[in-house]
Design a protein around this motif. Structure first.
Motif, mmCIF file in Angstrom:
data_model
loop_
_atom_site.group_PDB
_atom_site.id
_atom_site.type_symbol
_atom_site.label_atom_id
_atom_site.label_comp_id
_atom_site.label_asym_id
_atom_site.label_seq_id
_atom_site.Cartn_x
_atom_site.Cartn_y
_atom_site.Cartn_z
ATOM 1 N N ALA A 31 -5.692 6.159 -2.991
ATOM 2 C CA ALA A 31 -5.008 6.028 -4.514
ATOM 3 C C ALA A 31 -5.093 4.646 -4.843
ATOM 4 O O ALA A 31 -4.809 3.755 -3.942
ATOM 5 N N PRO A 32 -4.984 4.050 -6.026
ATOM 6 C CA PRO A 32 -4.707 2.667 -6.456
ATOM 7 C C PRO A 32 -3.245 2.441 -6.413
ATOM 8 O O PRO A 32 -2.393 3.368 -5.904
ATOM 9 N N ILE A 33 -2.868 1.105 -6.278
ATOM 10 C CA ILE A 33 -1.356 0.751 -6.046
ATOM 11 C C ILE A 33 -0.661 -0.079 -7.321
ATOM 12 O O ILE A 33 -1.274 -0.674 -7.855
ATOM 13 N N PRO A 34 0.205 0.965 -7.789
ATOM 14 C CA PRO A 34 0.680 0.725 -9.199
ATOM 15 C C PRO A 34 1.446 -0.567 -8.897
ATOM 16 O O PRO A 34 2.008 -0.875 -8.207
ATOM 17 N N LEU A 35 1.503 -1.432 -10.029
ATOM 18 C CA LEU A 35 2.338 -2.613 -10.324
ATOM 19 C C LEU A 35 3.100 -2.329 -11.370
ATOM 20 O O LEU A 35 3.219 -1.494 -12.275
ATOM 21 N N PRO A 36 4.625 -3.179 -11.360
ATOM 22 C CA PRO A 36 5.456 -2.987 -12.391
ATOM 23 C C PRO A 36 5.042 -3.244 -13.672
ATOM 24 O O PRO A 36 5.657 -2.790 -14.673
ATOM 25 N N THR A 37 4.010 -3.911 -14.023
ATOM 26 C CA THR A 37 3.636 -4.299 -15.048
ATOM 27 C C THR A 37 2.615 -3.197 -15.894
ATOM 28 O O THR A 37 2.356 -3.335 -17.125
ATOM 29 N N GLY A 38 2.461 -2.229 -15.210
ATOM 30 C CA GLY A 38 1.713 -1.057 -15.515
ATOM 31 C C GLY A 38 0.325 -0.898 -15.038
ATOM 32 O O GLY A 38 -0.458 -0.114 -15.186
ATOM 33 N N SER A 86 1.027 -1.227 -0.072
ATOM 34 C CA SER A 86 0.041 0.076 -0.003
ATOM 35 C C SER A 86 0.814 1.407 0.132
ATOM 36 O O SER A 86 0.423 2.233 -0.567
ATOM 37 N N MET A 87 2.035 1.176 0.506
ATOM 38 C CA MET A 87 2.944 2.204 0.440
ATOM 39 C C MET A 87 3.477 2.650 -0.892
ATOM 40 O O MET A 87 4.163 3.564 -1.174
ATOM 41 N N LEU A 88 3.092 1.906 -2.051
ATOM 42 C CA LEU A 88 3.538 2.333 -3.375
ATOM 43 C C LEU A 88 2.530 3.102 -3.896
ATOM 44 O O LEU A 88 2.725 3.813 -4.903
ATOM 45 N N ALA A 89 1.320 3.498 -3.083
ATOM 46 C CA ALA A 89 0.231 4.417 -3.821
ATOM 47 C C ALA A 89 1.041 5.953 -3.794
ATOM 48 O O ALA A 89 1.982 6.243 -2.949
ATOM 49 N N GLN A 90 0.650 6.451 -4.981
ATOM 50 C CA GLN A 90 1.112 7.838 -5.236
ATOM 51 C C GLN A 90 0.298 9.053 -4.874
ATOM 52 O O GLN A 90 0.443 10.023 -5.598
ATOM 53 N N ASP A 91 -0.562 8.972 -3.732
ATOM 54 C CA ASP A 91 -1.325 10.218 -3.207
ATOM 55 C C ASP A 91 -0.340 10.959 -2.677
ATOM 56 O O ASP A 91 -0.618 12.011 -2.013
ATOM 57 N N ALA A 92 1.004 10.578 -2.316
ATOM 58 C CA ALA A 92 2.119 11.255 -1.793
ATOM 59 C C ALA A 92 3.170 11.166 -2.474
ATOM 60 O O ALA A 92 3.552 9.975 -3.246
ATOM 61 N N GLN A 93 3.762 12.083 -3.331
ATOM 62 C CA GLN A 93 4.815 12.118 -4.470
ATOM 63 C C GLN A 93 6.199 11.885 -3.774
ATOM 64 O O GLN A 93 6.422 12.473 -2.705
ATOM 65 N N PRO A 94 6.954 11.069 -4.536
ATOM 66 C CA PRO A 94 6.815 10.319 -5.446
ATOM 67 C C PRO A 94 5.926 9.140 -5.412
ATOM 68 O O PRO A 94 5.405 8.327 -6.016
ATOM 69 N N SER A 95 5.912 8.657 -3.910
ATOM 70 C CA SER A 95 5.184 7.390 -3.492
ATOM 71 C C SER A 95 5.279 7.504 -2.163
ATOM 72 O O SER A 95 6.000 8.316 -1.405
ATOM 73 N N ARG A 96 4.107 6.856 -1.273
ATOM 74 C CA ARG A 96 4.175 6.969 0.146
ATOM 75 C C ARG A 96 5.418 6.548 0.720
ATOM 76 O O ARG A 96 5.910 6.982 1.639
ATOM 77 N N LEU A 97 5.940 5.389 0.245
ATOM 78 C CA LEU A 97 7.456 4.759 0.725
ATOM 79 C C LEU A 97 8.351 5.718 0.415
ATOM 80 O O LEU A 97 9.150 5.953 1.450
ATOM 81 N N GLU A 98 8.517 6.312 -0.466
ATOM 82 C CA GLU A 98 9.690 7.211 -1.078
ATOM 83 C C GLU A 98 9.516 8.524 0.114
ATOM 84 O O GLU A 98 10.583 9.035 0.616
ATOM 85 N N ARG A 99 8.441 8.999 0.172
ATOM 86 C CA ARG A 99 8.170 10.239 1.276
ATOM 87 C C ARG A 99 8.606 9.770 2.412
ATOM 88 O O ARG A 99 9.212 10.594 3.216
ATOM 89 N N ALA A 100 8.354 8.469 2.958
ATOM 90 C CA ALA A 100 8.480 7.842 4.314
ATOM 91 C C ALA A 100 9.819 8.052 4.539
ATOM 92 O O ALA A 100 10.690 8.203 5.540
ATOM 93 N N LYS A 101 10.618 7.301 3.436
ATOM 94 C CA LYS A 101 12.078 7.369 3.722
ATOM 95 C C LYS A 101 12.770 8.504 3.674
ATOM 96 O O LYS A 101 13.782 8.788 4.674
ATOM 97 N N ILE A 102 12.540 9.525 3.004
ATOM 98 C CA ILE A 102 13.173 10.896 2.814
ATOM 99 C C ILE A 102 12.711 11.507 4.376
ATOM 100 O O ILE A 102 13.644 11.789 4.886
ATOM 101 N N PHE A 103 11.528 11.252 4.834
ATOM 102 C CA PHE A 103 11.289 11.859 6.080
ATOM 103 C C PHE A 103 12.167 11.178 7.238
ATOM 104 O O PHE A 103 12.697 11.747 8.144
ATOM 105 N N ALA A 104 12.217 9.721 7.269
ATOM 106 C CA ALA A 104 13.050 8.876 8.133
ATOM 107 C C ALA A 104 14.259 9.188 8.103
ATOM 108 O O ALA A 104 14.894 9.413 9.234
ATOM 109 N N ARG A 105 14.920 9.514 6.968
ATOM 110 C CA ARG A 105 16.241 9.849 7.057
ATOM 111 C C ARG A 105 16.643 11.414 7.587
ATOM 112 O O ARG A 105 17.754 11.520 8.249
ATOM 113 N N ARG A 106 15.674 12.203 7.186
ATOM 114 C CA ARG A 106 15.898 13.484 7.777
ATOM 115 C C ARG A 106 15.674 13.403 9.361
ATOM 116 O O ARG A 106 16.495 14.047 10.045
#
Length: 549
Positions: free
Chosen positions: A231-238, A101-121
């Protein structure tokens, strides 16, 4: 094993035989001069109280005292040890959601990437505290124990992805309980969990877990990512993630659940969209927690024995009472000046150690720098000065201090530690090739050091991550006039203090590399065997939850 901090002072010992020769020449000249002036039988009456034996006794006292002062200035010491520096810190575990679910893109670039940036800060903001990492989805990985190795935490966060855990789903309750188990049993230190998640949970055990953490005195700060609209969860297949009925799954952030967890444990709720304001708020809350002394491995100290030589030297000088007061005062001043330089530098080092252990790194760096100015080649001053500069984020200056320390010492253990720290400073500046060489040099001097091995592996992974990938050939398109975009490079092994830009999906470590990295460096053996255990006992373990996102 004895050694000397300042062996250069021994060059003054050449004066001992020179003085002896001068005294012998003086006695020979004196006898000749007296024989010309006074008969040998009358010399005792002319110079009453003088004798050759007394002359040698008094001057031997003087010469022995000077030798002892030279040895004291060289500072004899026994053994080399890493001082366990006492630092006051709290314990903080970052619990990161890596479910699909963290792959959803209602937070850019994705929830997971936003969480990683926040965690590193947040890791950088929590400098001085012990920090650990827990990743979770349908099961939990305790990725890193509580430590002050912020570079390793930064690397592991940058490598986190949804493919690190094979059992997908979202079990926040289990993640919180696992985090509670990672704390030391001693409750004297403040203990906090920072939950980084969209709040989506499929197991329904969050309330019980929150009550358990409350009973243990663990505070939970929740940082939410995503929107309640979802938001929907994107897959590598598109395509997008679909449920068993073939409908597109729409994942929604559950802020109410996260607020409930924070309220139950007397913590606080934040949104990652608040950015640095939320990071600073969490830092302030953690700073108010109880602290306890923890041990670090930064400063080097020695057991010095100079005082054993200074005291006898001044006793001998006190016995040397046959000279005129002018000569006596001159000798005492010379002795004081000889030892003052060495002792004042040691006093500054002790002062710097006190500042460092209390977290006043700027004052510690000034004390070490003053000591280094008095003794430019003192390896201990240079090494500790580098540590203080590194703590302030002045990585280039720390690199210079450690490079000077390498040139001023021959001790293999000190060199191994210095090479290790130099590798950290180079990695913080993005000089990964040089950092790898530094870690390799450290391992040559001290093979098997686990910290250096892990940092070397992380640096190599990051270097592979930064290698440019081959560009595909351009395909005919109706939009041929558009410029091609160059993918961003991945995050460095240890980012600079400024917040990094949000990375593109391209250029990062691949999921397979990240999984191998965590598995070979920090994942416990029982975690690596968990899948096999589930296969052997299918009646006890559900291989795939109904909701695997």
């Amino acid at each position: 094993m004895f050694s000397f901090e300042h062996p250069e002072f021994f060059q003054w010992l050449w004066a001992v035989p020179v003085v002896l020769v001068l005294w012998l020449l003086y006695l020979r000249w004196r006898r000749r001069a007296l024989s010309l002036l006074v008969a040998t039988s009358a010399q005792e009456r002319v110079l009453p109280g003088w004798s050759t034996g007394r002359f040698w006794l008094k001057n031997s006292l003087l010469l022995t005292a000077l030798v002892l002062l030279i040895v004291a200035a060289a500072n004899p010491r026994r053994g080399v040890r890493q001082e366990s520096v006492q630092q006051r810190s709290a314990d903080v575990l970052l619990v990161l959601d890596v479910s699909q679910s963290m792959l959803a893109q209602d937070a850019q670039p994705s929830r997971l990437e936003r969480a990683k940036i926040f965690a590193r800060r947040l890791v950088r903001a929590l400098a001085g505290e012990r920090v650990g990492l827990v990743f979770f989805a349908g099961t939990v990985y305790a990725a890193m124990p509580l430590t002050t190795d912020y570079g390793a935490a930064d690397m592991l966060l940058s490598a986190a992805s949804t493919t690190l855990i094979s059992t997908q789903g979202s079990d926040i309750g289990k993640a919180l309980l696992t985090a509670a188990e990672r704390f030391d049993p001693d409750p004297s230190a403040g203990r906090a969990v920072v939950l980084l998640s969209d709040g989506e949970d499929h197991e329904g055990k969050v309330a019980q877990a929150a009550e358990r953490l409350k009973d243990l005195g663990v505070i939970v700060f929740c940082a939410s990512v995503g929107t309640e609209e979802g938001a929907p969860i994107p897959l590598p297949t598109g395509d997008y993630k679909r449920n068993e009925q073939g409908q597109v799954v729409r994942t929604r952030a559950n802020e109410a659940l996260l607020r409930q967890v924070a309220s139950t444990t007397r913590g606080a709720f934040y949104r990652m969209a608040q950015g640095d304001a939320a990071v600073e708020a969490i830092r302030r809350e953690v700073a108010q927690l109880d602290r306890r002394a923890v041990q670090g491995r930064s400063l080097e100290t020695f057991e010095s024995y100079y005082s054993w030589f200074v005291l006898p030297a001044f006793v001998l000088l006190a016995l040397y009472a046959g000279l005129s007061w002018r000569i006596r005062v001159a000798i005492l001043l010379l002795a004081s000046l000889t030892t003052a330089q060495a002792q004042s530098a040691r006093g500054l080092l002790r002062q710097g150690d006190e500042h460092y252990s209390e977290g006043r790194y700027a004052e510690a760096e000034k004390a070490y720098r003053d000591a280094q100015q008095k003794e430019p080649l003192n390896p201990q001053a240079l090494y500790n000065q580098g540590n203080a500069l590194y703590r302030q984020g002045q990585y280039a200056d720390a690199q210079q201090a450690w490079e000077k320390a390498l040139n001023s010492t021959t001790d293999p253990n000190r060199k191994a530690d210095t090479w290790h720290n130099l590798g950290n400073a180079l990695a913080q500046q993005g000089k990964l090739q040089e950092a790898i060489r530094a870690y390799e040099n450290s391992l040559r001097l001290r093979p098997g050091d686990p910290d250096t091995k892990i940092n070397l592996q992380l640096a190599r992974k990051q270097l592979q991550q930064q290698q440019p990938s081959p560009q595909p050939k351009a395909q005919p398109s109706d939009q041929a006039g558009n410029d091609a975009r160059t993918p961003n490079q991945g995050d460095s092994i240890a980012s600079p203090p400024q917040p990094p830009p949000e990375p593109n999906a391209k250029g990062r470590m691949t999921p397979e590399e990240a999984h191998r990295l965590l598995e070979t460096t920090v994942a416990p053996q029982d975690q690596r065997n968990s899948r096999k255990y589930r296969e052997l006992t299918p009646e006890r373990h559900q291989l795939r939850p109904k909701k695997d996102w």
